[in-house]
Design an enzyme around this catalytic site. Structure first.
Site, PDB file in Angstrom:
ATOM      1  N   PRO A   1      46.142  41.562  38.132  1.00 52.93           N
ATOM      2  CA  PRO A   1      46.966  42.761  38.203  1.00 52.93           C
ATOM      3  C   PRO A   1      48.008  42.737  39.315  1.00 52.93           C
ATOM      4  O   PRO A   1      47.741  42.251  40.415  1.00 52.93           O
ATOM      5  CB  PRO A   1      45.952  43.893  38.458  1.00 52.93           C
ATOM      6  CG  PRO A   1      44.701  43.222  38.882  1.00 52.93           C
ATOM      7  CD  PRO A   1      44.713  41.862  38.267  1.00 52.93           C
ATOM      8  N   ASN A   2      49.159  43.246  38.964  1.00 50.72           N
ATOM      9  CA  ASN A   2      50.293  43.454  39.882  1.00 50.72           C
ATOM     10  C   ASN A   2      51.026  42.169  40.267  1.00 50.72           C
ATOM     11  O   ASN A   2      52.040  42.230  40.961  1.00 50.72           O
ATOM     12  CB  ASN A   2      49.863  44.221  41.143  1.00 50.72           C
ATOM     13  CG  ASN A   2      49.291  45.578  40.793  1.00 50.72           C
ATOM     14  OD1 ASN A   2      49.939  46.344  40.073  1.00 50.72           O
ATOM     15  ND2 ASN A   2      48.086  45.884  41.223  1.00 50.72           N
TER      16      ASN A   2
ATOM     17  N   ARG B   1      56.987  43.910  44.746  1.00 50.83           N
ATOM     18  CA  ARG B   1      55.884  44.488  45.527  1.00 50.83           C
ATOM     19  C   ARG B   1      55.797  43.845  46.917  1.00 50.83           C
ATOM     20  O   ARG B   1      55.882  42.615  47.059  1.00 50.83           O
ATOM     21  CB  ARG B   1      54.545  44.336  44.781  1.00 50.83           C
ATOM     22  CG  ARG B   1      53.985  42.931  44.774  1.00 50.83           C
ATOM     23  CD  ARG B   1      52.686  42.778  43.999  1.00 50.83           C
ATOM     24  NE  ARG B   1      51.539  43.391  44.633  1.00 50.83           N
ATOM     25  CZ  ARG B   1      50.308  42.901  44.563  1.00 50.83           C
ATOM     26  NH1 ARG B   1      50.051  41.776  43.902  1.00 50.83           N
ATOM     27  NH2 ARG B   1      49.312  43.523  45.142  1.00 50.83           N
TER      28      ARG B   1
ATOM     29  N   TYR C   1      54.040  39.138  49.942  1.00 52.79           N
ATOM     30  CA  TYR C   1      54.077  38.271  48.755  1.00 52.79           C
ATOM     31  C   TYR C   1      55.404  37.547  48.537  1.00 52.79           C
ATOM     32  O   TYR C   1      55.535  36.801  47.576  1.00 52.79           O
ATOM     33  CB  TYR C   1      53.711  39.109  47.512  1.00 52.79           C
ATOM     34  CG  TYR C   1      52.372  39.796  47.654  1.00 52.79           C
ATOM     35  CD1 TYR C   1      51.206  39.052  47.833  1.00 52.79           C
ATOM     36  CD2 TYR C   1      52.276  41.187  47.650  1.00 52.79           C
ATOM     37  CE1 TYR C   1      49.976  39.670  47.994  1.00 52.79           C
ATOM     38  CE2 TYR C   1      51.041  41.822  47.809  1.00 52.79           C
ATOM     39  CZ  TYR C   1      49.897  41.059  47.983  1.00 52.79           C
ATOM     40  OH  TYR C   1      48.678  41.677  48.143  1.00 52.79           O
TER      41      TYR C   1
ATOM     42  N   ASN D   1      44.497  33.444  40.378  1.00 50.42           N
ATOM     43  CA  ASN D   1      44.716  34.458  41.401  1.00 50.42           C
ATOM     44  C   ASN D   1      44.360  35.786  40.738  1.00 50.42           C
ATOM     45  O   ASN D   1      45.186  36.375  40.036  1.00 50.42           O
ATOM     46  CB  ASN D   1      46.166  34.454  41.884  1.00 50.42           C
ATOM     47  CG  ASN D   1      46.384  35.505  42.971  1.00 50.42           C
ATOM     48  OD1 ASN D   1      45.509  36.342  43.226  1.00 50.42           O
ATOM     49  ND2 ASN D   1      47.556  35.468  43.588  1.00 50.42           N
TER      50      ASN D   1
ATOM     51  N   ALA E   1      43.658  41.991  42.894  1.00 53.01           N
ATOM     52  CA  ALA E   1      42.632  42.880  43.453  1.00 53.01           C
ATOM     53  C   ALA E   1      41.261  42.678  42.802  1.00 53.01           C
ATOM     54  O   ALA E   1      40.232  43.006  43.415  1.00 53.01           O
ATOM     55  CB  ALA E   1      43.074  44.328  43.306  1.00 53.01           C
TER      56      ALA E   1
ATOM     57  N   GLU F   1      40.794  28.919  43.379  1.00 47.29           N
ATOM     58  CA  GLU F   1      41.227  30.286  43.696  1.00 47.29           C
ATOM     59  C   GLU F   1      42.471  30.217  44.582  1.00 47.29           C
ATOM     60  O   GLU F   1      42.468  29.482  45.575  1.00 47.29           O
ATOM     61  CB  GLU F   1      40.086  30.984  44.457  1.00 47.29           C
ATOM     62  CG  GLU F   1      40.416  32.361  44.984  1.00 47.29           C
ATOM     63  CD  GLU F   1      39.339  32.873  45.968  1.00 47.29           C
ATOM     64  OE1 GLU F   1      38.561  32.051  46.513  1.00 47.29           O
ATOM     65  OE2 GLU F   1      39.310  34.088  46.193  1.00 47.29           O
TER      66      GLU F   1
ATOM     67  N   HIS G   1      45.476  32.613  46.649  1.00 47.90           N
ATOM     68  CA  HIS G   1      46.065  33.882  47.091  1.00 47.90           C
ATOM     69  C   HIS G   1      47.363  33.578  47.800  1.00 47.90           C
ATOM     70  O   HIS G   1      47.403  32.685  48.662  1.00 47.90           O
ATOM     71  CB  HIS G   1      45.114  34.648  48.012  1.00 47.90           C
ATOM     72  CG  HIS G   1      43.845  34.994  47.317  1.00 47.90           C
ATOM     73  ND1 HIS G   1      43.782  35.977  46.352  1.00 47.90           N
ATOM     74  CD2 HIS G   1      42.617  34.435  47.376  1.00 47.90           C
ATOM     75  CE1 HIS G   1      42.557  36.019  45.873  1.00 47.90           C
ATOM     76  NE2 HIS G   1      41.832  35.087  46.469  1.00 47.90           N
TER      77      HIS G   1
ATOM     78  N   ARG H   1      43.798  40.055  56.497  1.00 48.55           N
ATOM     79  CA  ARG H   1      44.162  41.405  56.036  1.00 48.55           C
ATOM     80  C   ARG H   1      42.948  42.348  56.097  1.00 48.55           C
ATOM     81  O   ARG H   1      42.032  42.111  56.862  1.00 48.55           O
ATOM     82  CB  ARG H   1      44.790  41.292  54.639  1.00 48.55           C
ATOM     83  CG  ARG H   1      46.079  40.447  54.672  1.00 48.55           C
ATOM     84  CD  ARG H   1      46.745  40.373  53.324  1.00 48.55           C
ATOM     85  NE  ARG H   1      47.200  41.685  52.882  1.00 48.55           N
ATOM     86  CZ  ARG H   1      47.592  41.947  51.629  1.00 48.55           C
ATOM     87  NH1 ARG H   1      47.591  40.977  50.726  1.00 48.55           N
ATOM     88  NH2 ARG H   1      48.000  43.154  51.304  1.00 48.55           N
TER      89      ARG H   1
HETATM   90  C1  DQA Z   1      46.391  38.591  46.379  1.00 55.96           C
HETATM   91  C2  DQA Z   1      45.580  39.281  47.481  1.00 55.96           C
HETATM   92  C3  DQA Z   1      44.793  40.436  46.920  1.00 55.96           C
HETATM   93  O1  DQA Z   1      44.037  41.063  47.950  1.00 55.96           O
HETATM   94  C4  DQA Z   1      45.732  41.466  46.317  1.00 55.96           C
HETATM   95  O2  DQA Z   1      44.998  42.517  45.745  1.00 55.96           O
HETATM   96  C5  DQA Z   1      46.675  40.866  45.335  1.00 55.96           C
HETATM   97  C6  DQA Z   1      47.279  39.573  45.649  1.00 55.96           C
HETATM   98  C7  DQA Z   1      47.289  37.466  46.929  1.00 55.96           C
HETATM   99  O3  DQA Z   1      47.811  36.711  46.118  1.00 55.96           O
HETATM  100  O4  DQA Z   1      47.487  37.373  48.149  1.00 55.96           O
HETATM  101  O5  DQA Z   1      47.014  41.472  44.330  1.00 55.96           O
HETATM  102  O6  DQA Z   1      45.482  38.007  45.469  1.00 55.96           O
END
Ligand code: DQA
Length: 142
Positions: free
Chosen positions: A9-10, A17, A22, A73, A76, A97, A99, A106
């Site tokens: 998501p997102n 964002r 990011y 990735n 959240a 994984e 990020h 964070r």
């Molecule tokens: C994320 C880190 C997560 O905590 C966050 O919710 C994201 C992006 C990252 O790529 O740094 O949506 O996965």
């Protein structure tokens, strides 16, 4: 070799964002970057993004028997989803994984990663280059 890159998501909002976390690259910049990298290495790649947990689980299940490595990735869902963890465990495909941000620096709630328990490696804080590093790792280990 065939790799699946999954974004949760997102991540479709990249470039818009929270650029401090990011960066300024858009989601479509990321997809092109991954596709170019894989093309230059002769790797087949599928790239998928969803804001829905079940859609990500479906995609992981569909990879069974077809995909040699997964880069994920989960956004959240990293911090909440046992369903995604179980899906990765179910298919038994080497998974990295990724990020974009340095999650370990964070908020407290970002310190838990369920999916990590099923991953062969975690890359954080390398921006979108982290996806390419994850792909290279899976290729080396294959
Ligand atoms: C994320 C880190 C997560 O905590 C966050 O919710 C994201 C992006 C990252 O790529 O740094 O949506 O996965």
């Amino acid at each position: 070799m065939k790799i699946l890159v999954l974004n949760g998501p997102n991540l479709n909002m990249l470039g818009i964002r929270e650029p401090d976390h990011y960066g300024k690259e858009t989601y479509s910049d990321l997809v092109k970057k991954i596709q170019n990298h894989c093309e230059s290495k002769g790797i087949e790649v599928e790239v998928f993004q969803s804001n829905h947990e079940g859609a990500l689980v479906d995609e992981i299940q569909n990879a069974y028997g077809k995909i040699d490595g997964i880069v994920i990735n989960p956004g959240a869902y990293t911090h909440t989803s046992i369903a995604i963890l179980d899906a990765v465990k179910s298919v038994n495909i080497p998974t990295v994984e990724v990020h974009i941000s340095k999650v370990e620096e964070r908020e407290e709630f970002r310190q838990i990663s369920y999916v990590r328990l099923a991953c062969v490696k975690t890359i954080t804080g390398h921006g979108t280059d982290g996806y390419l590093e994850a792909i290279d790792y899976l290729v080396e280990e294959n």
